[in-house]
Design an enzyme around this catalytic site. Structure first.
Site, PDB file in Angstrom:
ATOM      1  N   TYR A 116       0.830  -1.211   0.000  1.00  0.00           N
ATOM      2  CA  TYR A 116       0.000   0.000   0.000  1.00  0.00           C
ATOM      3  C   TYR A 116       0.860   1.254   0.000  1.00  0.00           C
ATOM      4  CZ  TYR A 116      -4.578  -2.130   0.892  1.00  0.00           C
ATOM      5  OH  TYR A 116      -5.755  -2.814   0.785  1.00  0.00           O
ATOM      6  N   ASP A 169      -2.501 -18.565   1.095  1.00  0.00           N
ATOM      7  CA  ASP A 169      -3.473 -19.313   0.274  1.00  0.00           C
ATOM      8  C   ASP A 169      -4.143 -20.395   1.117  1.00  0.00           C
ATOM      9  OD1 ASP A 169      -0.939 -20.463   0.375  1.00  0.00           O
ATOM     10  OD2 ASP A 169      -0.888 -21.077  -1.731  1.00  0.00           O
ATOM     11  N   LYS A 180       3.538 -15.557   2.993  1.00  0.00           N
ATOM     12  CA  LYS A 180       3.798 -16.331   1.769  1.00  0.00           C
ATOM     13  C   LYS A 180       5.314 -16.525   1.708  1.00  0.00           C
ATOM     14  CE  LYS A 180       2.387 -18.232  -2.082  1.00  0.00           C
ATOM     15  NZ  LYS A 180       1.490 -19.397  -2.144  1.00  0.00           N
ATOM     16  N   ASP A 210      -6.094  -7.200   4.151  1.00  0.00           N
ATOM     17  CA  ASP A 210      -7.244  -6.587   3.487  1.00  0.00           C
ATOM     18  C   ASP A 210      -8.125  -7.672   2.882  1.00  0.00           C
ATOM     19  OD1 ASP A 210      -8.854  -4.565   2.296  1.00  0.00           O
ATOM     20  OD2 ASP A 210      -7.854  -4.996   0.385  1.00  0.00           O
ATOM     21  N   ASP A 236     -12.028  -9.269   4.354  1.00  0.00           N
ATOM     22  CA  ASP A 236     -13.285  -9.273   3.589  1.00  0.00           C
ATOM     23  C   ASP A 236     -13.856 -10.689   3.570  1.00  0.00           C
ATOM     24  OD1 ASP A 236     -13.381  -6.564   2.900  1.00  0.00           O
ATOM     25  OD2 ASP A 236     -13.991  -7.017   0.837  1.00  0.00           O
TER      26      ASP A 236
END
Ligand code: IPM
Ligand code: MN
Length: 354
Positions: A142, A219, A187, A243, A247
């Site tokens: 970001y 994942d 990751k 983020d 959601d």
């Protein structure tokens, strides 16, 4: 207690749900003898339209001087569909986080017993889901170096040791207050930034010997969140992964309109719903005010007003049990209550029945 609260209602349904958040805070102030003073400030598309800046200096000043910020939502479709737009409402949110140094975003993923059947997941899968996602909020892609021309573009996933250490510290401390189970989501099989996170987390483990730490690739974590959400207690991850995962987490409960969040760090803490500004619903009195109301509960808890925040949570549970619900979570054949009516019912319940 006396608290000065900056009110940033923003765009879309923001002002409507904010009114109900304030009504509930006022009910708490009346019941417990507190004094909450509010100061409104503009942000988002509203602020772009008025002064050309989604997080104007004046708003920053009001936030800095306040004890806490209650934020609703920003965003407007006219900016989403305009690739030439130079300023976007979302930049206001990012500027607020960066300027206030809010590096830790706390997003609790909880379910409500009487809404379990509304989850897109099977009831037996979601019934024990209760975890907190701690998302790093002022670093990573970001805010890392960006570049774009016609042929290539990049965003840099940049993290430094102090940034990683401070967010992991928040996560370990949350785990200590809960079931002492921390999952570090990364990751690390591909990304160097993730390998640094993992290395630092390993180094910190001995400082919290009671915390049981596991490491999970993002994942895999995204899959586990919907196949066995009860596995998680506290999850910590970088900005972008957080983020996306939150959601995903927010729909576990059955409606995005139910989940609050807190952003904390160096400056004034901000409390806001996880959902966005839902422009299509603006002015229709159909938006669920519960995420905003529960964000107000998180605000009070931050200032050690535990009883007060529990009263809000009890009132919210009671409203759901009594079927005082906005359309997206109403049972078939049940009456639809509006944003205002739900907020008023909860405020009255706090004043008269808690
Ligand atoms: C969120 C939002 C923001 C984010 C957007 C609006 C910039 O999606 O708070 O999760 O990506 O952080
Ligand atoms: Mn998001």
């Amino acid at each position: 207690m006396k608290l000065n609260i900056a009110i940033l209602a923003g765009d879309g349904i923001g002002p409507e749900i904010m009114k109900q958040g304030i009504a509930v805070l006022d009910a708490i102030a009346e019941k417990f003898g507190h004094e909450f003073n509010y100061k409104e400030a503009i942000c988002g598309a509203d602020a772009i339209d008025r002064v050309g800046d989604p997080f104007p200096e004046e708003t920053f000043r009001i936030c800095k001087e306040a004890d806490a910020v209650l934020f609703a939502a920003v965003g407007h479709p006219k900016f989403d569909n305009d690739p030439t737009a130079k300023v976007r409402p979302e930049q206001g949110l990012l500027a607020m986080r960066k300027k206030l140094g809010l590096y830790a975003n706390i997003r609790p993923i909880q379910t409500f017993n009487c809404l379990l059947h509304m989850s897109p997941l099977r009831e037996e899968i979601v019934k024990d889901a209760d975890f907190i996602c701690i998302r790093e909020l002022t670093g990573g892609m970001y805010f890392g170096e960006k570049y774009q021309d016609n042929d290539k573009a990049y965003d840099t996933n940049y993290y430094t040791r102090p940034e990683v250490e401070r967010i992991l510290k928040v996560a370990f401390e949350y785990a200590m207050k809960r079931k002492k189970h921390l999952t570090v989501v990364d990751k690390a099989n591909v990304l160097a930034s993730s390998r640094l996170w993992r290395q630092i987390a390993h180094e910190m483990e001995p400082l919290y010997p009671e915390v049981n730490v596991d490491y999970m690739f993002v994942d895999n974590a995204s899959m586990r969140m919907i196949t066995e959400p009860s596995f998680f207690d506290v999850m910590v991850t970088e900005n972008t992964f957080g983020d996306i995962l939150t959601d995903e987490g927010s729909c576990i409960s059955g409606s995005m309109g139910l989940l609050p969040s807190a952003s904390i760090g160096c400056g004034t803490p901000v409390f806001e719903p996880v959902h966005g500004s839902w422009p299509q619903a603006t002015g229709k009195n159909i938006a669920n005010p519960l995420a905003q109301i529960l964000s107000a509960a998180m605000l009070l808890e931050h200032f050690d007003m535990k009883d007060e925040s529990n009263v809000i949570r009890r009132a919210v549970d009671a409203s759901l049990e009594a079927n005082i619900r906005t359309p997206e979570i109403q049972v078939e054949g049940g009456a639809h209550y509006g944003t205002k009516e739900v907020g008023k019912w909860i405020a009255d319940f706090i004043k008269n029945k808690c």
